[in-house]
Design a protein around this motif. Structure first.
Motif, PDB file in Angstrom:
ATOM      1  N   ALA A 131      26.582  -5.237  -8.310  1.00 52.67           N
ATOM      2  CA  ALA A 131      27.291  -5.280  -7.030  1.00 52.67           C
ATOM      3  C   ALA A 131      27.042  -4.011  -6.213  1.00 52.67           C
ATOM      4  CB  ALA A 131      28.789  -5.480  -7.271  1.00 52.67           C
ATOM      5  N   GLN A 132      27.041  -2.845  -6.878  1.00 50.97           N
ATOM      6  CA  GLN A 132      26.789  -1.590  -6.171  1.00 50.97           C
ATOM      7  C   GLN A 132      25.375  -1.551  -5.603  1.00 50.97           C
ATOM      8  OE1 GLN A 132      27.631   1.202  -9.311  1.00 50.97           O
ATOM      9  NE2 GLN A 132      29.762   1.474  -8.699  1.00 50.97           N
ATOM     10  N   VAL A 133      24.398  -2.034  -6.366  1.00 47.76           N
ATOM     11  CA  VAL A 133      23.011  -2.035  -5.891  1.00 47.76           C
ATOM     12  C   VAL A 133      22.856  -2.980  -4.708  1.00 47.76           C
ATOM     13  CG1 VAL A 133      20.662  -2.688  -6.523  1.00 47.76           C
ATOM     14  CG2 VAL A 133      22.024  -1.311  -8.080  1.00 47.76           C
ATOM     15  N   ARG A 134      23.450  -4.159  -4.795  1.00 43.49           N
ATOM     16  CA  ARG A 134      23.366  -5.117  -3.682  1.00 43.49           C
ATOM     17  C   ARG A 134      24.004  -4.540  -2.418  1.00 43.49           C
ATOM     18  NH1 ARG A 134      22.096 -10.414  -4.488  1.00 43.49           N
ATOM     19  NH2 ARG A 134      23.389 -11.004  -2.708  1.00 43.49           N
ATOM     20  N   THR A 135      25.140  -3.877  -2.567  1.00 43.18           N
ATOM     21  CA  THR A 135      25.796  -3.271  -1.404  1.00 43.18           C
ATOM     22  C   THR A 135      24.910  -2.208  -0.765  1.00 43.18           C
ATOM     23  OG1 THR A 135      27.991  -3.683  -2.325  1.00 43.18           O
ATOM     24  CG2 THR A 135      27.821  -1.980  -0.634  1.00 43.18           C
ATOM     25  N   GLU A 136      24.283  -1.380  -1.592  1.00 40.12           N
ATOM     26  CA  GLU A 136      23.415  -0.319  -1.075  1.00 40.12           C
ATOM     27  C   GLU A 136      22.216  -0.908  -0.337  1.00 40.12           C
ATOM     28  OE1 GLU A 136      22.638   3.831  -0.601  1.00 40.12           O
ATOM     29  OE2 GLU A 136      24.376   2.711  -1.348  1.00 40.12           O
ATOM     30  N   ILE A 137      21.604  -1.956  -0.891  1.00 37.47           N
ATOM     31  CA  ILE A 137      20.415  -2.537  -0.276  1.00 37.47           C
ATOM     32  C   ILE A 137      20.777  -3.282   1.000  1.00 37.47           C
ATOM     33  CG2 ILE A 137      18.619  -4.284  -0.596  1.00 37.47           C
ATOM     34  CD1 ILE A 137      18.475  -3.460  -3.525  1.00 37.47           C
ATOM     35  N   PHE A 138      21.832  -4.074   0.986  1.00 35.90           N
ATOM     36  CA  PHE A 138      22.219  -4.814   2.192  1.00 35.90           C
ATOM     37  C   PHE A 138      22.630  -3.863   3.309  1.00 35.90           C
ATOM     38  CE2 PHE A 138      22.025  -8.619  -0.258  1.00 35.90           C
ATOM     39  CZ  PHE A 138      21.986  -9.674   0.649  1.00 35.90           C
ATOM     40  N   THR A 139      23.326  -2.772   2.965  1.00 37.78           N
ATOM     41  CA  THR A 139      23.691  -1.785   3.983  1.00 37.78           C
ATOM     42  C   THR A 139      22.443  -1.161   4.602  1.00 37.78           C
ATOM     43  OG1 THR A 139      25.748  -1.289   2.813  1.00 37.78           O
ATOM     44  CG2 THR A 139      24.988   0.328   4.423  1.00 37.78           C
ATOM     45  N   ALA A 140      21.440  -0.870   3.766  1.00 38.54           N
ATOM     46  CA  ALA A 140      20.184  -0.299   4.271  1.00 38.54           C
ATOM     47  C   ALA A 140      19.498  -1.259   5.230  1.00 38.54           C
ATOM     48  CB  ALA A 140      19.267   0.046   3.100  1.00 38.54           C
ATOM     49  N   VAL A 141      19.439  -2.535   4.886  1.00 35.16           N
ATOM     50  CA  VAL A 141      18.784  -3.516   5.751  1.00 35.16           C
ATOM     51  C   VAL A 141      19.536  -3.658   7.067  1.00 35.16           C
ATOM     52  CG1 VAL A 141      18.127  -5.943   5.966  1.00 35.16           C
ATOM     53  CG2 VAL A 141      17.765  -4.742   3.808  1.00 35.16           C
TER      54      VAL A 141
END
Length: 472
Positions: free
Chosen positions: A303-313
């Motif tokens: 969940a933390q990784v997905r949040t970081e990647i989606f925020t970056a996009v």
């Protein structure tokens, strides 16, 4: 566009969980039967539909031996047939790439693509061989999921404000009530996933309802390069998702140490069992080798990784009307042999999350996502177009005498590739290298473009090559 949301159960009764687990186990047999019978050319490959399968099972009595309600096994059949169709579509993507590599004749390519789309590939030796290679009969062992149709469940809020979800059980007109940790009632078809004594309720909502979908996109074209220490680096030199590397490294190191300890405890338990001390082996297995805590930690990390990647996009799309990126859905193997620690930290699954985020966010916010061929983009100087020397995160251009940051340089080259008429998305990497070297030779000798046919001249006029026209 639809997006998936997840609601979680809270303090679910053990008896209810056991009843749901038994239902999911029986429905797992339904899935396995569908995959075994119809997961091949004679099933979904021949155009068979889930309604035909349901009619067959009702006629020959196959459904009786599963011991579940009619709506439950029918929805499971539909879901399994959809999974097989998705597996077939994924294989066709690989075959399309193989067709592009095999022939450059437009007529022959069109013939094979048409046959592949119409499922007439069995009569073509090349297509049949490629489909056998990429579409292999699968097996399904999923036994922890229940699909519930939209009109077969209901929700109610009790006097204390808790939301309860009532779903059908194994007996007719007997519902299993699940307390949820949310106040937003799920809608549409539900997928219940049972994990560690709890239930995850997956459902879809319209993406336009999300607040992030209302954010406008930018007005420029931006190239992005996927990294490890950060999620994305754009052609402006900005880095997005800078915590990604820390998250992956910390989780990888923690997982390595935890698995080392578990292996030692498992060895002790096995030695105790061989000595006949089964009580000690049982205590170690029950108290020290469980998976509930490990699964919770893994889910939190994902969940933390997905949040970081989606925020970056989202930050990239804030300034981009067109996002130019690598096709991250394509599988490839590196030519360098990397160490075990590096391979473990690289976490290849994040590549799929980044691809999902780019497609999802771009579509929801109205920006265009353009995939390009990224061969040698991290080894080519974006100023002069010549191949340089890559050393870690730096690119040394011997011609310009400049050292570039490799990820920024790659992002700029990726942006330029969108206008390159000579390098298509599926151009083989060795052909890309030859094109780049030919351009370098023309720079050195000041020779004109060799292919001066009218068609090529017109194409180059419409798509000027930025690398070839840059200043030396």
């Amino acid at each position: 566009m639809k997006v998936t949301r997840i609601a979680y159960s809270t303090r679910l009764n053990a008896g209810k969980y056991a009843a749901l687990a038994e239902q999911a186990r029986r429905l797992g047999r339904v899935r396995g039967e569908v995959w075994q019978r119809y997961g091949s050319i004679g099933g979904v490959g021949s155009g068979l539909r889930d309604r035909e399968v349901r009619d067959r099972w009702l006629a020959d009595g196959t459904h009786v031996r599963f011991g579940v309600l009619a709506n439950a096994w029918k929805e499971t059949v539909r879901d399994a047939m959809a999974d097989i169709a998705a597996n077939l579509a994924s294989a066709k993507v690989e075959v399309r790439r193989a067709i592009g590599h095999r022939t450059g004749d437009p007529a022959d390519r069109k013939r094979m693509l048409t046959a592949l789309k119409a499922d007439r590939w069995a009569g073509d030796p090349f297509l049949a061989r490629q489909m056998r290679k990429h579409w292999k009969r699968g097996r399904n062992r999923t036994d922890h999921q229940i699909v519930v149709r939209a009109d077969k469940y209901n929700t109610v809020v009790d006097g204390r404000g808790r939301l309860w979800l009532a779903v059908p059980g194994l007996e007719r007109r007997k519902m299993v009530k699940i307390p949820l940790s949310t106040t937003v009632a799920p809608t549409g078809t539900l997928r219940l996933i049972l994990r560690g004594g709890g239930v995850e309720v997956h459902y879809q909502i319209d993406a336009s309802q999300l607040r992030s979908s209302q954010r406008p996109c930018g007005d420029r074209a931006v190239g992005v390069d996927k990294g490890y220490t950060e999620a994305l680096t754009d052609s402006d030199g900005a880095r997005h998702g800078s915590r990604l590397g820390e998250l992956l490294a910390a989780e990888s190191d923690r997982s390595k140490e935890r698995n080392r300890r578990r292996a030692k405890l498992r060895s002790i338990a096995n030695n105790a069992a061989r000595r006949g001390d089964h009580a000690k082996a049982h205590r170690i297995t029950v108290n020290n080798l469980g998976t509930a805590k490990r699964d919770r930690q893994a889910a939190r990390h994902r969940a933390q990784v997905r949040t970081e990647i989606f925020t970056a996009v989202h930050r990239v799309v804030d300034k981009a009307a067109t996002v130019v990126a690598e096709d991250l859905t394509k599988s490839f193997a590196g030519r360098k042999t990397l160490g075990r620690n590096f391979n473990r930290r690289l976490a290849a699954w994040t590549k799929g999350v980044t691809a999902e985020a780019l497609a999802n966010v771009s579509e929801r916010r109205g920006s265009a996502l353009v995939h390009v061929n990224v061969a040698y983009t991290s080894q080519t100087c974006h100023r002069c177009g010549r191949l340089g020397r890559r050393n870690g995160d730096r690119l040394h251009c011997t011609w310009c005498g400049v050292v570039w940051q490799a990820d920024v340089n790659a992002a700029i080259n990726i942006l330029h590739r969108a206008d390159d008429p000579d390098i298509a998305l599926h151009t083989p990497h060795h052909r890309v290298k030859q094109i780049l070297q030919d351009r370098t030779d023309r720079h050195r000798t000041r020779l004109p473009v060799q292919d001066s046919s009218p068609a090529t001249t017109e194409r180059r006029a419409k798509h000027p090559n930025r690398s070839a026209t840059s200043k030396e």
